[in-house]
Motif scaffolding. Structure first.
Motif, short mmCIF file in Angstrom:
data_model
loop_
_atom_site.label_atom_id
_atom_site.label_comp_id
_atom_site.label_asym_id
_atom_site.label_seq_id
_atom_site.Cartn_x
_atom_site.Cartn_y
_atom_site.Cartn_z
N ASN A 168 0.83 -1.21 0.00
CA ASN A 168 0.00 0.00 0.00
C ASN A 168 0.87 1.26 0.00
O ASN A 168 0.61 2.21 -0.73
CB ASN A 168 -0.94 0.01 1.21
CG ASN A 168 -1.97 -1.06 1.13
OD1 ASN A 168 -2.81 -1.05 0.24
ND2 ASN A 168 -1.90 -2.02 2.03
N SER A 228 -5.60 1.29 -1.68
CA SER A 228 -4.88 1.86 -0.54
C SER A 228 -5.58 3.09 0.05
O SER A 228 -5.13 3.61 1.06
CB SER A 228 -3.47 2.25 -0.97
OG SER A 228 -2.81 1.13 -1.52
N TYR A 276 -6.23 3.95 3.82
CA TYR A 276 -5.14 4.33 4.72
C TYR A 276 -4.65 5.76 4.53
O TYR A 276 -3.77 6.21 5.25
CB TYR A 276 -3.94 3.40 4.52
CG TYR A 276 -4.27 1.95 4.71
CD1 TYR A 276 -4.49 1.42 5.98
CD2 TYR A 276 -4.38 1.08 3.62
CE1 TYR A 276 -4.81 0.09 6.15
CE2 TYR A 276 -4.68 -0.25 3.79
CZ TYR A 276 -4.91 -0.75 5.05
OH TYR A 276 -5.23 -2.07 5.22
N HIS A 294 -9.61 3.52 7.55
CA HIS A 294 -8.67 3.00 8.55
C HIS A 294 -8.28 4.10 9.54
O HIS A 294 -8.19 3.86 10.74
CB HIS A 294 -7.43 2.44 7.84
CG HIS A 294 -6.41 1.87 8.76
ND1 HIS A 294 -6.54 0.63 9.35
CD2 HIS A 294 -5.23 2.37 9.19
CE1 HIS A 294 -5.48 0.39 10.10
NE2 HIS A 294 -4.66 1.43 10.03
N SER A 296 2.42 2.59 14.56
CA SER A 296 1.96 2.88 13.21
C SER A 296 3.13 3.03 12.25
O SER A 296 4.24 3.41 12.66
CB SER A 296 1.12 4.16 13.19
OG SER A 296 1.89 5.25 13.65
N MET A 347 -0.08 8.44 4.32
CA MET A 347 -0.66 7.13 4.58
C MET A 347 -0.18 6.69 5.94
O MET A 347 1.00 6.84 6.27
CB MET A 347 -0.22 6.13 3.51
CG MET A 347 -0.75 4.74 3.74
SD MET A 347 -0.32 3.62 2.39
CE MET A 347 -1.47 4.18 1.14
N ARG A 382 -0.74 3.32 8.65
CA ARG A 382 -1.31 2.00 8.92
C ARG A 382 -1.06 1.70 10.39
O ARG A 382 0.08 1.57 10.83
CB ARG A 382 -0.68 0.96 8.03
CG ARG A 382 -1.40 -0.36 8.11
CD ARG A 382 -1.15 -1.17 6.90
NE ARG A 382 -2.04 -2.30 6.94
CZ ARG A 382 -2.07 -3.22 6.03
NH1 ARG A 382 -1.30 -3.12 4.98
NH2 ARG A 382 -2.89 -4.22 6.15
#
Length: 174
Positions: free
Chosen positions: A11, A42, A45, A66, A123, A143, A145
């Motif tokens: 991603n 993606s 995110y 997310h 993260s 981004m 995650r």
């Protein structure tokens, strides 16, 4: 610097490759050149913040599912100080101001407070500057995650960006 080999998550690679492809010979790509279809799967995110000159702050323009799940609310339209505590807002703002002023990206891992007391989330992050038509950096596109397995953390040691690298765009070779 070759950042691409350091990015393991597909991603993050998709976002980084798209950012690089629209950057062309410019130090920073234009916000208008972002193509959501290029990063399709993606999108959950990603997030986008806009710098507001007159207010000298950042406003969230987009937050994927997310991100909203991590914050347990919709963030679009909120100012940075409405999303984060004052100390975390100052830390985040410090990174984004450096990105805007130095035309740099940020990549790495960090620790973020969860909405529950005394728990934190690990993260992975990729933060990319975007320019307006006039060349000024007005957007931070990124981004994140989150690992939703929370853990206890001794806040007295501080939350710092020791695992976040700031890389000038001019130094990127891939």
């Amino acid at each position: 610097m070759h950042l691409r080999p350091q990015i393991k998550d597909p991603n993050f690679l998709r976002l980084y490759d798209h950012w690089q492809s629209i950057r062309m010979e410019r130090p920073v790509p234009l916000r208008a050149d972002i193509d959501p279809t290029a990063i399709g799967r993606s999108l959950r995110y990603v997030w986008l913040y806009e710098y507001l000159d007159e207010e000298d702050t950042y406003r969230c323009r987009l937050a994927g599912e997310h991100i909203q799940e991590a914050f347990k609310r919709s963030m679009s339209g909120l100012l940075i100080n409405q999303i984060y505590s004052p100390d975390i807002a100052a830390l985040v703002r410090g990174y984004w101001d450096k990105m805007r002023n130095a035309r740099a990206i940020v990549h790495g891992e960090s620790i973020s407070p969860a909405k529950d007391d005394n728990t934190y989330l690990r993260s992975q992050r990729l933060m990319l500057p975007l320019a307006s038509e006039d060349g000024a950096i007005r957007h931070i596109f990124g981004m994140t995650r989150y690992d939703f397995d929370t853990f206890d953390f001794d806040i007295s040691t501080g939350i710092d960006g020791s695992h976040l690298d700031i890389i000038p765009c001019a130094d990127l070779e891939d």
